[in-house]
Write a protein that holds these residues in place. Structure first.
Motif, mmCIF file in Angstrom:
data_model
loop_
_atom_site.group_PDB
_atom_site.id
_atom_site.type_symbol
_atom_site.label_atom_id
_atom_site.label_comp_id
_atom_site.label_asym_id
_atom_site.label_seq_id
_atom_site.Cartn_x
_atom_site.Cartn_y
_atom_site.Cartn_z
ATOM 1 N N TYR A 24 44.043 32.010 27.851
ATOM 2 C CA TYR A 24 43.119 32.814 28.645
ATOM 3 C C TYR A 24 42.736 32.107 29.948
ATOM 4 N N GLN A 25 42.296 32.906 30.902
ATOM 5 C CA GLN A 25 41.702 32.390 32.136
ATOM 6 C C GLN A 25 40.189 32.442 31.972
ATOM 7 N N LEU A 26 39.529 31.319 32.118
ATOM 8 C CA LEU A 26 38.082 31.232 31.931
ATOM 9 C C LEU A 26 37.348 31.603 33.212
ATOM 10 N N ILE A 27 36.357 32.478 33.080
ATOM 11 C CA ILE A 27 35.491 32.831 34.210
ATOM 12 C C ILE A 27 34.046 32.627 33.773
ATOM 13 N N ARG A 28 33.385 31.654 34.350
ATOM 14 C CA ARG A 28 31.980 31.435 34.029
ATOM 15 C C ARG A 28 31.127 32.425 34.820
ATOM 16 N N LYS A 29 30.017 32.853 34.206
ATOM 17 C CA LYS A 29 29.174 33.852 34.861
ATOM 18 C C LYS A 29 27.706 33.460 34.769
ATOM 19 N N ASN A 30 26.964 33.833 35.812
ATOM 20 C CA ASN A 30 25.556 33.466 35.892
ATOM 21 C C ASN A 30 24.652 34.686 35.786
ATOM 22 N N SER A 31 25.163 35.743 35.170
ATOM 23 C CA SER A 31 24.335 36.919 34.894
ATOM 24 C C SER A 31 24.914 37.613 33.676
ATOM 25 N N THR A 32 24.228 38.650 33.212
ATOM 26 C CA THR A 32 24.731 39.390 32.061
ATOM 27 C C THR A 32 25.957 40.223 32.395
ATOM 28 N N ASN A 33 26.213 40.471 33.678
ATOM 29 C CA ASN A 33 27.294 41.368 34.079
ATOM 30 C C ASN A 33 28.430 40.610 34.752
ATOM 31 N N GLY A 34 29.493 40.354 34.001
ATOM 32 C CA GLY A 34 30.627 39.622 34.532
ATOM 33 C C GLY A 34 31.338 40.326 35.674
ATOM 34 N N PHE A 35 31.170 41.636 35.786
ATOM 35 C CA PHE A 35 31.813 42.383 36.864
ATOM 36 C C PHE A 35 31.403 41.848 38.227
ATOM 37 N N LEU A 36 30.199 41.299 38.328
ATOM 38 C CA LEU A 36 29.659 40.850 39.610
ATOM 39 C C LEU A 36 30.210 39.509 40.057
ATOM 40 N N GLU A 37 30.867 38.789 39.175
ATOM 41 C CA GLU A 37 31.357 37.467 39.535
ATOM 42 C C GLU A 37 32.496 37.546 40.552
ATOM 43 N N GLU A 38 32.410 36.715 41.582
ATOM 44 C CA GLU A 38 33.402 36.728 42.654
ATOM 45 C C GLU A 38 34.801 36.449 42.129
ATOM 46 N N GLU A 39 34.904 35.530 41.171
ATOM 47 C CA GLU A 39 36.219 35.197 40.621
ATOM 48 C C GLU A 39 36.859 36.401 39.943
ATOM 49 N N PHE A 40 36.037 37.203 39.235
ATOM 50 C CA PHE A 40 36.592 38.410 38.622
ATOM 51 C C PHE A 40 36.978 39.426 39.678
ATOM 52 N N GLN A 41 36.172 39.590 40.715
ATOM 53 C CA GLN A 41 36.498 40.531 41.779
ATOM 54 C C GLN A 41 37.835 40.189 42.432
ATOM 55 N N LYS A 42 38.064 38.910 42.640
ATOM 56 C CA LYS A 42 39.348 38.483 43.213
ATOM 57 C C LYS A 42 40.490 38.790 42.255
ATOM 58 N N TRP A 43 40.263 38.515 40.959
ATOM 59 C CA TRP A 43 41.300 38.799 39.966
ATOM 60 C C TRP A 43 41.605 40.297 39.938
ATOM 61 N N LEU A 44 40.584 41.110 39.974
ATOM 62 C CA LEU A 44 40.745 42.555 39.901
ATOM 63 C C LEU A 44 41.591 43.075 41.067
ATOM 64 N N LEU A 45 41.320 42.588 42.252
ATOM 65 C CA LEU A 45 42.044 43.044 43.438
ATOM 66 C C LEU A 45 43.487 42.547 43.457
ATOM 67 N N SER A 46 43.728 41.405 42.840
ATOM 68 C CA SER A 46 45.085 40.845 42.838
ATOM 69 C C SER A 46 45.915 41.332 41.647
ATOM 70 N N HIS A 47 45.315 42.127 40.771
ATOM 71 C CA HIS A 47 46.034 42.691 39.624
ATOM 72 C C HIS A 47 45.845 44.207 39.607
ATOM 73 N N ASP A 48 46.234 44.834 40.704
ATOM 74 C CA ASP A 48 45.956 46.264 40.869
ATOM 75 C C ASP A 48 46.871 47.167 40.048
ATOM 76 N N LYS A 49 47.823 46.593 39.318
ATOM 77 C CA LYS A 49 48.675 47.398 38.433
ATOM 78 C C LYS A 49 48.064 47.554 37.046
ATOM 79 N N ILE A 50 47.050 46.744 36.756
ATOM 80 C CA ILE A 50 46.403 46.813 35.445
ATOM 81 C C ILE A 50 45.552 48.078 35.363
ATOM 82 N N ASN A 51 45.769 48.870 34.321
ATOM 83 C CA ASN A 51 44.925 50.064 34.133
ATOM 84 C C ASN A 51 44.451 50.245 32.690
ATOM 85 N N ASN A 52 44.731 49.268 31.832
ATOM 86 C CA ASN A 52 44.205 49.265 30.464
ATOM 87 C C ASN A 52 43.385 47.985 30.275
ATOM 88 N N PHE A 53 42.091 48.139 30.085
ATOM 89 C CA PHE A 53 41.192 46.998 29.934
ATOM 90 C C PHE A 53 40.581 47.037 28.535
#
Length: 225
Positions: free
Chosen positions: A123-152
């Motif tokens: 796994y790729q570890l993403i540390r988060k400083n709130s209850t909502n991991g969606f807000l983490e910058e590292e996840f936002q970057k991952w999301l934009l760089s994996h735009d073919k993913i459509n099953n979460f």
């Protein structure tokens, strides 16, 4: 403002809860093998020591889902499906501690992924400083760089807090982008805690229902063969 009496509220709510309970039990499972591996990701949320085995927010309910999560984790590794793992990590300056007791402090064992899952890896570890991991910058970057993913596939804890916030945020973001996606939450792989009026069974069920009405695909389980 209450628009009904206590008696009516309890009576009506009881009927509604029964209907929601039956609806959830009627949901089907899905097969991991039927999801395109190059379009699927497994996201493990807060399966860390501080919510499982130590600290103010540990929960035996969460610990009980670990074997099934591990089985799915290994199946995803074997299938070549990417895995993200969110982990709460705070300093004592966190405003979150006004709502929850201090937990998962950076540099302590509480912020570490549960040993079983850590041993399996993959796994790729993403540390988060709130209850909502969606807000983490590292996840936002991952999301934009994996735009073919459509099953979460989202697993972990807590159903009513981190899971619900992340799943609904993710779904509504894709809605904004006019992109059809499957945000999948297996009921057997998410859990929450019991503490005072925080009745784990009640908030678990209501959170699953709330995710459903917000477009999240809640399923009984993800079968791995």
């Amino acid at each position: 403002m209450f628009r009904t009496s206590k008696e009516n509220f309890i009576s009506e709510s009881s009927k509604t809860l029964e209907e929601i309970y039956e609806m959830l039990h009627s949901l089907k499972s899905i097969s991991l093998q039927k999801l395109q591996k190059d379009k699927t990701v497994l996201i493990m949320v807060d399966l860390i020591n501080g919510f499982i085995r130590e600290g103010a927010l540990k929960s035996s309910r969460v610990e009980e889902i670990l074997p099934a999560v591990l089985k799915l984790q290994k199946a995803c590794i074997q299938a070549g499906i990417p895995i993200l793992a969110f982990a709460d990590s705070h300093t004592m300056a966190s405003p979150e501690f006004e709502s929850y007791p201090p937990h998962c402090l950076a540099g302590t064992s509480e912020e570490e992924i549960a040993e079983e899952l850590k041993q399996a890896g993959g796994y790729q570890l993403i540390r988060k400083n709130s209850t909502n991991g969606f807000l983490e910058e590292e996840f936002q970057k991952w999301l934009l760089s994996h735009d073919k993913i459509n099953n979460f596939i989202i697993v972990g804890d807590c159903t009513d807090i981190c899971i619900q916030q992340f799943a609904v945020s993710l779904k509504t973001w894709f809605n904004k982008e006019n992109r059809k996606t499957r945000i999948i939450v297996p009921m057997d792989l998410v859990e929450t805690y019991d503490l005072g009026v925080h009745n784990g069974n009640l908030v678990h069920v209501m959170s699953l229902y709330n995710m459903i009405i917000n477009g999240v695909e809640v399923v009984q389980a993800v079968e791995v063969g």
